[in-house]
Enzyme design. Structure first.
Site, PDB file in Angstrom:
ATOM      1  N   GLY A   2     -27.886  43.570   0.167  1.00  0.00           N
ATOM      2  CA  GLY A   2     -27.493  43.891  -1.010  1.00  0.00           C
ATOM      3  C   GLY A   2     -28.850  43.646  -1.967  1.00  0.00           C
ATOM      4  O   GLY A   2     -29.622  43.012  -1.570  1.00  0.00           O
ATOM      5  N   MET A   3     -28.773  44.273  -3.118  1.00  0.00           N
ATOM      6  CA  MET A   3     -29.879  44.002  -3.981  1.00  0.00           C
ATOM      7  C   MET A   3     -29.917  42.764  -4.449  1.00  0.00           C
ATOM      8  O   MET A   3     -29.081  41.789  -4.344  1.00  0.00           O
ATOM      9  CB  MET A   3     -29.809  45.151  -5.190  1.00  0.00           C
ATOM     10  CG  MET A   3     -28.454  44.714  -6.174  1.00  0.00           C
ATOM     11  SD  MET A   3     -28.303  46.071  -7.230  1.00  0.00           S
ATOM     12  CE  MET A   3     -29.459  45.640  -8.398  1.00  0.00           C
ATOM     13  N   GLY A   4     -31.128  42.204  -5.094  1.00  0.00           N
ATOM     14  CA  GLY A   4     -31.450  41.125  -5.661  1.00  0.00           C
ATOM     15  C   GLY A   4     -30.475  40.621  -6.763  1.00  0.00           C
ATOM     16  O   GLY A   4     -30.109  41.499  -7.563  1.00  0.00           O
ATOM     17  N   GLY A   5     -29.992  39.356  -6.729  1.00  0.00           N
ATOM     18  CA  GLY A   5     -28.996  39.179  -7.790  1.00  0.00           C
ATOM     19  C   GLY A   5     -27.534  39.611  -7.921  1.00  0.00           C
ATOM     20  O   GLY A   5     -26.895  39.453  -8.581  1.00  0.00           O
ATOM     21  N   GLU A  24       0.885  -1.249   0.031  1.00  0.00           N
ATOM     22  CA  GLU A  24       0.193  -0.015  -0.012  1.00  0.00           C
ATOM     23  C   GLU A  24       0.963   1.137   0.043  1.00  0.00           C
ATOM     24  O   GLU A  24       0.650   2.321  -0.754  1.00  0.00           O
ATOM     25  CB  GLU A  24      -0.888   0.201   1.084  1.00  0.00           C
ATOM     26  CG  GLU A  24      -2.325  -0.608   1.000  1.00  0.00           C
ATOM     27  CD  GLU A  24      -2.992  -0.374   2.449  1.00  0.00           C
ATOM     28  OE1 GLU A  24      -4.210  -0.942   2.287  1.00  0.00           O
ATOM     29  OE2 GLU A  24      -2.718   0.313   3.173  1.00  0.00           O
ATOM     30  N   GLY A  60     -25.145  38.645  -5.568  1.00  0.00           N
ATOM     31  CA  GLY A  60     -24.361  37.855  -5.124  1.00  0.00           C
ATOM     32  C   GLY A  60     -24.211  37.382  -3.705  1.00  0.00           C
ATOM     33  O   GLY A  60     -23.400  36.719  -3.075  1.00  0.00           O
ATOM     34  N   LYS A  61     -25.347  37.818  -2.935  1.00  0.00           N
ATOM     35  CA  LYS A  61     -25.506  37.428  -1.452  1.00  0.00           C
ATOM     36  C   LYS A  61     -25.251  36.109  -0.951  1.00  0.00           C
ATOM     37  O   LYS A  61     -24.637  35.650  -0.236  1.00  0.00           O
ATOM     38  CB  LYS A  61     -26.577  38.041  -0.755  1.00  0.00           C
ATOM     39  CG  LYS A  61     -26.724  39.744  -1.268  1.00  0.00           C
ATOM     40  CD  LYS A  61     -28.079  40.342  -0.477  1.00  0.00           C
ATOM     41  CE  LYS A  61     -29.249  39.720  -0.889  1.00  0.00           C
ATOM     42  NZ  LYS A  61     -29.696  40.015  -2.340  1.00  0.00           N
TER      43      LYS A  61
END
Length: 1266
Positions: free
Chosen positions: A216-219, A89, A221-222
């Site tokens: 943060g805003m939608g989309g 091994e 990257g949160k």
């Protein structure tokens, strides 16, 4: 076609870890615990079943499992070597280890590394029965090779506690796997930087229960960031749970199901039953308080979700971390989350990289698609969601389809993005929706206060509304201006347009010039229109006003632009709509508003550039840039706010009647106004008089009880009496060039900020201002006397510059944070009470006689620590540069040495020390008692870093008193020896000696610096290093450059077991001791310009962690063959080296090599194995005058980006295979005088940006005269 071919990924494996062990020794104890610990961290582990070990030879199944595992943990026990199966091994494991795709870690369970390496002691006894077997030789070699690897010795790790050793092993493997996951997921861009930025908020080294919000805003990257952080650190916790889409799942399945998910994940129990949300809360509190957990709640939109899922900190064990992502900051604030992090959108470079990966499957666009790609990235404006959607959509499409898609985006927004963004809008209350649409269509880019005024005029609660929008990440406020992401603007305007996309006259808000002109010119106005913003170059005002007549509900009108006619219109036709509440018209062309316009609803009127008085009933009035020469405020009895900016013709501003409601006056740039009488405006709260160049008289009300802020700049006032203003909070008298007297009545208990700059004041008595927080007396050239209260408990900032003060007594100023006394050249004494400087974060005494420059700064240490591996201590640093003087201007007869200093001092917890008071105690003049000065410096007990530069003749004798010193730098001084006391600095981590031309030796006991991690010697005359250097057991970096008298290293340098960096450039070292090959962790070796160094140690290949080897202009003629065993080597630089004709044939075994520089060497050919360097990016062969040919298969270097062959005068042919180099960007053939043609399919090099053939025969062919 835009190809979607993907770049090759690192090899994936069936198993993360393969365990190699002797069953009878460890199966039921150590191995069993280790296996389950790995499995519990989701580390897929292979542990063989005793049943498959039958016979003497290792099975094919086991060989396959070894090959299909990334990591190997070899547990050496007393009987391990007795098993031929284990030894086979081990041979296979070491074979895989050499390929650089696998990593092996030895664990020395009940044997020592030396016993395995030398097959001595119990290992020898176990191995004895194999002595005569044919495989004994390779088994011995495998044992020796594996024992030299970095691993864990049980009895010397964690005091021999098996559980702790297992924990460390699991953490190490988790870290390695985490690193691999980052490398493999090529769709993650910029994530490491974002995790690093978030790290201080995570407080990994802190023991508190910490809740961290990512908003943060939608989309934006949160979720991606939260997932990356979760994957990055979850191995540190006893339990973990990532709850996705909380908002959506809470509405579909209820909070009870989410509570069950958290408990099931953390407790690893799928059979949990919860009867109600209330029951779930109690169960979570009871079950989680004994577990250190990490929980991520993704996309939270209501506080009841947080109350049900993460409740209070006392639900969790100390050290637990709760990460919450949301679009609505108010949810975090309401739940008491203290650490709130804004997610950053992608930079242009990151966005481009991410888009290329989705659209083309690699980091760079296909040739011909560069500009189209840039247009898509510009449209996405850094929003990851849009980039992913469009990249995936455009992948594989041809150029015409790309162009069509871009044209469509200009008129029809990308729907998937807008749908996700609109969720934030739908959650707003109705009036906040109206505010949002006003901002998206009209007010974006406006100054916040002006937007508030406009919205309040229209009946909205503007300040609260804007705060709600900001917390929901729908708007941003930067530099006091409203901002909004392009896609959110697009979303808002789409909401306004979508009900009647082709009928703008039915839209509630109009902002497009062509649509407004068409509606007004054709009289298409309707009641639907509420707001118009018309900013154009030229228009007909008659047609414009006529077109408004049908807009009965118009509440907001903003007009900017020149009219067609230069004439003043005295007659106005149709009326303004009576619903109008806000009217702003630059350069209004008429003499008055329409007579029939009663303006009963008008709240705000702004007419910049108007030529006549307009109205006598207003709350807000702005007539900036008007041509008024006189104005009577008595005509506006209800006025609250007056703004007159840059009215250059205004000579007279007066009041014929009282303005009892007037609270705010902003007069800016009224350069011809000589006097101002505001005696009939007793309610003034804010008075701004900016740039009043001719103002000689100012009369304020005798009792101005509401005045909070008075700003007066650049006036010609000699005397100023501010009267009875007991509520004054801020007084700014900047650029008061003529001011000689300032009269202030009684006490000013509320005055916190006082600024008087460029004045002619000789004395200033501040005894009547006990609560001052900020005092600015910049450029007080005449100031000779300053009287301050004995106690200034609230003073945080004191600035006095260019004064004639000789003495300053700070008294009791326990909250002072900033002290600036620059260019006070007559200052001799600075008195500070004991403990009064505890909170200082910034000091500048530059320009005083003692200090050419003196700067003190306080570090920000608000977070506990960034990482457990970082040791951040509450310590200070001092940089001191001395310059000798012949005499002291203030004390010309003094016999003391005279010095001026450049001083930089930094601290991070002054509340624990009197360090600054020690520095000030030496006085402000140039006369320097060296003994006193030395005691003052060495009295800085918490000093972490000390830098001495310049005219110092010796190091401070009592240096050992600096008990916290970690970093010592001596630069360009006249020091010729170091005191022995330097060896007593028990915490010293870094010692840098630079440009010490007189220094010939180091203290013999330097090895006693047990914490030293970095030793740097530059431009010294040191001839040898003390033998005790081997005792520096924590030394990581040894840099010796330009020490031409140094001829050798101590023979025992190889005992520096933690050394990672060894630089020996520009020395006279003739050889490297063989012990250097015993170093366990070296990553960087540098031997540049070592003219006497002719060879490297034969066993150099044992440095398995070496990443960089620099041998530029060394006299080394041959490389040892073992160099090919450097499996981690990334950079090999031998430019100008005296290499003889060839390189080792097995150079291709350097599987990690990224850069190879052989420029200015005598090599004749490259070994064919070089084509196996799959990661090579840079191949530098410039000026290799004897190089005759290149390997025919050079094109196999698929990642090569730069191939430099300039000045290779014997080189004739460029192999056709280079056309296979898909990543090649630069090909340099300058002055290759025998190369007469390029490969025929060179156009296949689609990434090629730079081709240099000047001076070659190709150049001659291409450019020969016709």
């Amino acid at each position: 076609m835009a190809s979607s071919s993907t770049s090759s990924l690192d090899k994936s494996f069936k198993y993360d870890v393969f365990l190699s062990f002797r069953g009878e020794d460890t199966r039921t104890n150590f191995i069993d615990h280790l296996y389950h610990a790995l499995q519990n961290k989701s580390i897929h582990t292979y542990k063989d079943d005793e049943k498959i070990k039958k016979g003497k030879n290792i099975s094919d199944e086991l060989i396959g499992s070894i090959e299909d595992s990334k990591f190997y943990i070899i547990v050496f026990s007393k009987n391990y070597a007795s098993s031929s199966w284990c030894l086979d091994e081990l041979v296979k494991i070491m074979e895989c280890q050499r390929t650089n795709e696998h990593t092996a870690y030895p664990v020395f369970y009940d044997v020592e590394p030396s016993e395995v390496r030398k097959q001595s002691g119990p290992v020898a006894e176990a191995f004895a029965k194999h002595e005569k077997e044919e495989a004994a030789g390779k088994w011995r070699e495998a044992l020796k090779e594996s024992a030299d690897l970095s691993g864990w010795e049980l009895k010397k790790t964690a005091d021999g506690h098996e559980a702790k050793v297992i924990q460390r092993i699991v953490e190490e493997i988790s870290l390695e796997l985490r690193s691999i996951s980052f490398n493999i997921d090529e769709k993650l861009v910029g994530m490491e930087t974002r995790i690093k930025n978030l790290a201080p908020s995570l407080g990994i080294g802190c023991d508190d229960v910490r809740m961290i919000g990512i908003k943060g805003m939608g989309g934006g990257g949160k979720t991606t960031l939260a997932r990356a952080v979760f994957d990055h650190i979850s191995f540190r916790f006893e339990g973990k749970s990532f709850v996705e889409n909380v908002r959506e799942n809470a509405s579909l399945s209820g909070l009870k199901s989410l509570q069950k998910q958290v408990l099931s994940d953390v407790l690893n129990d799928k059979d949990i039953n919860i009867s109600s949300v209330y029951d779930g809360k109690h169960m979570m509190k009871r079950s989680l308080r004994d577990k250190k957990v990490i929980v991520v709640l993704d996309d939270v939109d209501h506080i009841n979700q947080l109350e049900a899922l993460v409740g209070e900190p006392n639900w969790f064990k100390h050290g637990s971390k709760i990460i919450i992502t949301t679009r609505d900051e108010q949810v975090l604030v309401a739940h008491g989350v203290k650490f709130i992090h804004d997610v950053n959108l992608l930079s242009d470079m990151e966005a481009t990289c991410l888009f290329n990966r989705f659209a083309f499957g690699r980091d760079i666009p296909i040739q011909g698609y560069e500009e189209l790609s840039r247009q898509v990235v510009r449209y996405a404006a850094g929003l990851p969601l849009t980039i992913r959607v469009l990249g995936s959509f455009l992948c594989g499409k041809d150029e015409l389809e790309w162009i069509d898609a871009l044209e469509r985006l200009r008129t029809i927004p990308e729907t998937e993005t807008l749908k996700k963004l609109e969720l934030s809008y739908l959650s707003l209350e109705e009036d906040y929706k109206e505010i949002f649409l006003d901002v998206a269509c009209i007010l974006i880019g406006w100054q916040k206060d002006k937007a508030v005024k406009a919205l309040e005029s229209c009946g909205f609660h503007a300040r609260n509304g804007l705060r709600v929008l900001e917390r929901k990440s729908l708007i941003t406020i930067h530099y006091d201006h409203l901002g909004m992401h392009d896609h959110i603007v697009e979303m808002g305007r789409n909401i306004v347009r979508r009900s009647h996309p082709d009928k703008p006259h039915k839209h509630s808000r109009l902002w497009k010039i062509d649509e407004i002109e068409d509606i007004l010119a054709n009289d298409l106005g309707t009641k639907a229109t509420r707001c118009i913003q018309f900013h154009t170059i030229r228009f007909n005002p008659h047609i414009f006003i006529k077109g408004l007549r049908k807009m009965k509900e118009l509440r907001f009108l903003s007009v900017r632009g020149d009219c067609y006619s230069d004439l003043e219109f005295s007659i106005v036709g149709p009326d303004f709509p009576k619903a109008l509440r806000y009217l702003h018209w630059d350069f209004y062309p008429f003499r008055s508003l329409p007579e029939t316009f009663q303006a009963n609803n008008l709240v705000a009127l702004e007419m910049d550039g108007s030529k006549r008085k307009v109205l006598n009933r207003l709350r807000f009035l702005n007539l900036s840039f008007s041509s008024l020469s006189t104005f009577d405020l008595g005509l506006t009895p209800n006025l609250e706010t007056l703004t007159l900016q840059n009215c250059d013709d205004l000579l007279d501003l007066h009041m014929t009647a009282g303005c009892v409601k007037l609270t705010s006056i902003d007069l800016n740039g009224l350069i011809r106004l000589r006097s101002l009488n505001l005696g009939l405006a007793p309610s003034i709260k804010e008075l701004i008089l900016f740039e009043f160049n001719d103002l000689e008289k100012l009369h304020l009300p005798g009792r101005c009880l509401n005045l909070r802020h008075l700003l007066l700049t650049n006036s010609r006032l000699r005397i100023l009496d501010i009267g009875l203003t007991p509520n004054l909070e801020k007084l700014d008298l900047e650029k008061s060039y003529c001011l000689e007297e300032l009269h202030m009545a009684n006490e000013y208990q509320k005055l916190t900020e006082l600024s008087i700059t460029h004045s002619n004041l000789r004395t200033l008595d501040l005894g009547m201002i006990p609560n001052l927080e900020k005092l600015d007396l910049e450029k007080s050239y005449c100031l000779e006397e300053l009287h301050m209260p004995k106690e200034y408990q609230k003073l945080t900032e004191l600035i006095i510059t260019h004064s004639n003060l000789r003495t300053i007594d700070l008294g009791m100023t326990p909250n002072l944070k900033k002290l600036v006394l620059t260019e006070c050249r007559k200052l001799v004494e600075l008195h500070t009470a004991i403990g009064c400087l505890k909170k200082l974060v910034h000091v500048d005494l530059s320009g005083c006689l003692r200090f050419i420059s003196f700067f003190f700064n306080m570090k920000d240490c608000t977070s506990c620590s960034v990482d457990e591996s970082l040791e951040v201590g509450p310590l200070a640093e001092l940089h001191l540069m001395a310059e000798s003087l012949e005499s002291c201007p203030l004390h010309p007869d003094s016999n003391l040495p005279k010095f001026r200093f450049r001083c930089y001092y930094e601290d991070d917890r002054p509340s624990l020390t009197r360090n600054l008071e020690m520095l000030f105690s030496v006085g402000m003049c140039a006369c320097t008692n060296l003994e006193t000065f030395s005691r003052s410096i060495c009295g800085l007990r918490r000093l972490r870093k000390l830098k001495l530069e310049g005219s110092f003749l010796e190091v401070l004798k009592v240096l050992d008193q600096l008990e916290s010193l970690e970093e010592l730098i001596l630069l360009s001084t006249k020091i010729n020896h170091l005191p022995d006391s330097i060896c007593k600095l028990k915490h010293l981590k870094s010692l840098e000696l630079k440009d010490l031309r007189l220094l010939e030796r180091l203290p013999e006991d330097i090895g006693h610096l047990e914490c030293l991690e970095e030793l740097s010697l530059l431009f010294t005359n040191i001839k040898h290093l003390p033998d005790s250097i081997y005792m520096l057991k924590h030394l990581k970096s040894l840099k010796i450059r330009f020490c031409w008298l140094l001829e050798k290293l101590p023979e025992n340098v190889g005992r520096l077991k933690h050394l990672e960096e060894l630089a020996l450039s520009c020395t006279n070292i003739k050889y490297l001791p063989d012990s250097i090959c015993m170093l366990k962790h070296p990553k960087y070796l540098e031997h540049n310009h070592c003219s006497l160094l002719e060879k490297l140690p034969d066993d150099l290949g044992r440095l398995e962690h070496l990443e960089e080897l620099h041998l530029s202009k060394a006299e080394i003629k041959h490389l040892p063959s073992s160099i090919c065993m450097l499996k981690s080597l990334k950079y090999l630089k031998m430019d100008g080296c005296s290499l003889h004709e060839k390189l080792p044939e097995d150079l291709g075994r350097l599987g990690c090599l990224e850069e190879l520089d052989l420029s200015f060497t005598n090599i004749k050919h490259l070994p064919n194995s070089i084509c196996m360097l799959k990661r090579l990016k840079y191949l530098e062969l410039y000026h290799c005058l004897l190089l005759e040919k290149l390997p025919e298969d050079l094109g196999q270097l698929e990642r090569l980006e730069v191939l430099s062959l300039g000045k290779c005068e014997l080189l004739k042919n460029i192999p056709n295979s280079i056309c296979e180099m898909k990543c090649l960007t630069c090909l340099h053939l300058r002055d290759c005088i025998r190369v007469d043609k390029l490969p025929e399919e060179l156009e296949r090099l689609e990434c090629l940006k730079e081709l240099d053939i000047k001076g070659s025969c190709i150049d001659s062919v291409l450019y020969q005269p016709s």
